[in-house]
Design an enzyme around this catalytic site. Structure first.
Site, PDB file in Angstrom:
ATOM      1  N   GLY A  31      19.566  53.015  26.459  1.00  0.00           N
ATOM      2  CA  GLY A  31      18.606  54.101  26.644  1.00  0.00           C
ATOM      3  C   GLY A  31      18.760  54.837  27.953  1.00  0.00           C
ATOM      4  O   GLY A  31      18.033  55.810  28.211  1.00  0.00           O
ATOM      5  N   LYS A  32      19.735  54.436  28.772  1.00  0.00           N
ATOM      6  CA  LYS A  32      19.816  55.024  30.115  1.00  0.00           C
ATOM      7  C   LYS A  32      20.291  56.468  30.129  1.00  0.00           C
ATOM      8  O   LYS A  32      20.160  57.148  31.145  1.00  0.00           O
ATOM      9  CB  LYS A  32      20.701  54.166  31.011  1.00  0.00           C
ATOM     10  CG  LYS A  32      22.174  54.112  30.615  1.00  0.00           C
ATOM     11  CD  LYS A  32      22.927  53.144  31.534  1.00  0.00           C
ATOM     12  CE  LYS A  32      24.391  53.020  31.173  1.00  0.00           C
ATOM     13  NZ  LYS A  32      25.095  52.037  32.033  1.00  0.00           N
ATOM     14  N   GLY A  58      27.055  51.610  26.514  1.00  0.00           N
ATOM     15  CA  GLY A  58      25.835  51.663  27.315  1.00  0.00           C
ATOM     16  C   GLY A  58      24.769  52.597  26.778  1.00  0.00           C
ATOM     17  O   GLY A  58      23.629  52.599  27.260  1.00  0.00           O
ATOM     18  N   LEU A  74      23.098  52.524  24.016  1.00  0.00           N
ATOM     19  CA  LEU A  74      21.970  51.839  23.388  1.00  0.00           C
ATOM     20  C   LEU A  74      21.027  51.185  24.395  1.00  0.00           C
ATOM     21  O   LEU A  74      19.965  50.688  24.016  1.00  0.00           O
ATOM     22  CB  LEU A  74      22.477  50.802  22.385  1.00  0.00           C
ATOM     23  CG  LEU A  74      22.913  51.403  21.035  1.00  0.00           C
ATOM     24  CD1 LEU A  74      23.781  50.435  20.252  1.00  0.00           C
ATOM     25  CD2 LEU A  74      21.701  51.820  20.214  1.00  0.00           C
ATOM     26  N   TYR A 131      45.270  48.838  29.462  1.00  0.00           N
ATOM     27  CA  TYR A 131      44.070  48.854  30.312  1.00  0.00           C
ATOM     28  C   TYR A 131      44.461  48.885  31.781  1.00  0.00           C
ATOM     29  O   TYR A 131      45.508  48.378  32.159  1.00  0.00           O
ATOM     30  CB  TYR A 131      43.234  47.608  30.053  1.00  0.00           C
ATOM     31  CG  TYR A 131      42.510  47.568  28.738  1.00  0.00           C
ATOM     32  CD1 TYR A 131      42.489  48.659  27.872  1.00  0.00           C
ATOM     33  CD2 TYR A 131      41.842  46.414  28.335  1.00  0.00           C
ATOM     34  CE1 TYR A 131      41.830  48.590  26.652  1.00  0.00           C
ATOM     35  CE2 TYR A 131      41.171  46.334  27.130  1.00  0.00           C
ATOM     36  CZ  TYR A 131      41.177  47.427  26.284  1.00  0.00           C
ATOM     37  OH  TYR A 131      40.517  47.350  25.080  1.00  0.00           O
TER      38      TYR A 131
END
Length: 346
Positions: free
Chosen positions: A243-244, A239, A241, A53
Site C-alpha cells: 500500500g505504500k 512492494g 501490495l 542479477y
C-alpha cells in the site's frame, strides 16, 4: 518455518526463499550479508539468484549478486545448509555484455553460464539450476495473449534438456527447474524427461501474487499433478501490495521510486484492487504485505514464496508471513476482491 519437498528431487527447502536481486545495486555486499544472516537465523534454507542479477541489469553489475552470495557462503562456511538456486539467461537483445549478446539455451551458452556462476558462487555445484525464461517466442513477462512468431527459430527443448542432463551427471547441478514458463513448456519438458531425454524439472519460478493469479489457469493443475510446483516471485508485487504507493506516493528509496520503468504492478487497474486488499488486511489487524505473502505461502501448488527486501526491517516483515495462518474470513474476503479484480496486473 515450514519445509517442503522440491519436486521429486529429494531436496527439502524452506517455504520462504530469500530473493537476492537487489544486492549489488540497491544493497551493498554488507547489507546482503546481513539479510542472509537474518534469513538463516529464521530458518530460511533456500536462496535464489541469477547470473544476470542484480536488477536492473547492466554490464557494470552483471554477476555481482552471485559474487555476494558466494562470498557469504565462503565466509560463513555453511554451504551444506543452504539450497542455492541460480539461473541461466535466456535469449534477448538487452544483454550485449553477456556472451557477446548471443545468449541462447544451447550447449555453448549453458555450459559457459554454469561455469562462471560456480566461480562467482564459490561452490562446486548448484542445487537448483533454472532456465530464466524460454528460448522460444511465447507469452511471458506480463503478456497474457499468445501471438505466435512465424520466424521463431528457438533451440529445441530436447537439446536444452540434454545439456542440463550432462551438468547433472558431471555433478555441477543437483536438479533443474524452469522460470517464466507456460503450461505447454512445462509439460513438454516433463514429457521429454519421462522419455529418458534428461532430468525431470522440479519447479517453475513464475510471478504470483494477489495482483497476478494467472498461474492458477493451467499451471496450477500441472504443478500439483506433476509435482513441479511454483516458486512464486513478486509475492507482494514489488512492494505495491504493501500500500505504500497508493495515491501516487513516491517513498524515498523505494524500488518503484528509483526505477519507475519497472512499474508492472503499479497501474491504473491495480490501484483499486490494492486499496481493497490493504483495507481487508487492516480490518483484520494484518500488515497488507504479510497477508499478501501468507496467501502465496498457503497455496497448495506452491513450494516457496521468494521474498526480496532492501532493509532488515522489510525482511523481518516478509519472513513473519511463514507463521501466519489466514482465517477463513480473510480468505473469503480475498476471493471476493479477486472476483472483482481478477488479474489487474498480468
Amino acid at each position: 518455518m515450514d519445509y517442503r519437498p522440491l519436486g521429486r528431487s529429494g531436496i527439502e527447502v524452506s517455504a520462504i526463499c530469500l530473493g537476492t536481486m537487489t544486492w549489488g545495486t540497491q544493497n551493498t555486499e554488507q547489507e546482503g550479508f546481513a539479510q542472509m544472516d537474518l534469513a538463516r537465523e529464521r530458518g530460511v534454507t533456500f536462496f535464489d539468484a541469477a547470473e544476470m542479477y542484480p536488477v536492473p541489469p547492466s554490464a557494470e553489475t552483471y554477476g555481482r549478486t552471485e559474487e555476494i552470495v558466494g562470498n557469504w557462503l565462503q565466509s560463513r562456511a555453511c554451504r551444506d545448509e543452504i539450497v542455492v538456486a541460480t539461473k541461466v539467461t535466456g535469449p534477448g537483445s538487452r544483454f550485449p555484455y553477456i556472451r557477446d549478446g548471443a545468449c541462447r539455451l544451447d550447449r555453448k551458452n549453458i555450459e559457459a553460464a554454469i561455469d562462471t556462476s560456480l566461480q562467482r558462487l564459490k561452490t562446486d555445484y548448484v542445487d537448483l539450476y533454472q532456465l530464466h525464461w524460454p528460448d522460444r517466442s511465447t507469452n511471458i513477462f506480463g503478456q497474457l495473449g499468445y501471438h505466435p512468431d512465424p520466424d521463431d527459430q528457438s533451440v529445441p527443448l530436447a537439446e536444452t534438456l540434454a545439456v542440463l542432463d550432462d551438468l547433472v551427471k558431471a555433478g555441477k547441478v543437483r536438479t533443474v527447474g524452469l522460470s517464466n514458463e507456460t503450461p505447454w513448456g512445462t509439460m513438454s519438458f516433463l514429457k521429454l524427461a519421462e522419455l529418458g531425454k534428461g532430468p525431470r524439472m522440479v519447479s517453475v519460478q513464475n510471478p504470483y501474487s494477489l495482483l497476478n493469479r494467472s498461474f492458477e489457469v493451467g499451471q496450477a493443475e500441472v504443478a500439483i499433478r506433476e509435482d513441479c510446483r511454483l516458486l512464486a516471485y513478486a509475492p507482494i508485487a514489488a512492494g505495491v501490495l504493501s500500500g505504500k504507493y497508493l495515491d501516487g506516493a513516491q517513498p524515498a528509496g523505494a524500488r518503484l521510486t528509483l526505477y519507475p520503468q519497472n512499474s508492472r504492478y503499479r497501474t491504473a487497474t491495480s490501484e483499486p484492487a490494492v486499496r481493497k486488499y490493504v483495507d481487508l488486511a487492516r480490518r483484520h489487524d494484518l500488515r497488507p504485505e504479510v497477508m499478501a505473502n501468507a496467501f502465496v505461502v498457503s497455496r497448495p501448488f506452491a513450494t516457496a514464496s521468494i521474498v526480496g527486501a532492501t532493509s532488515l526491517e522489510q525482511l523481518e516483515i516478509q519472513l513473519s508471513a511463514a507463521e501466519v495462518q489466514l482465517s477463513q474470513e480473510v480468505l473469503e474476503g480475498i476471493e471476493a476482491i479477486h472476483a472483482e479484480h481478477t488479474i489487474p496486473c498480468p
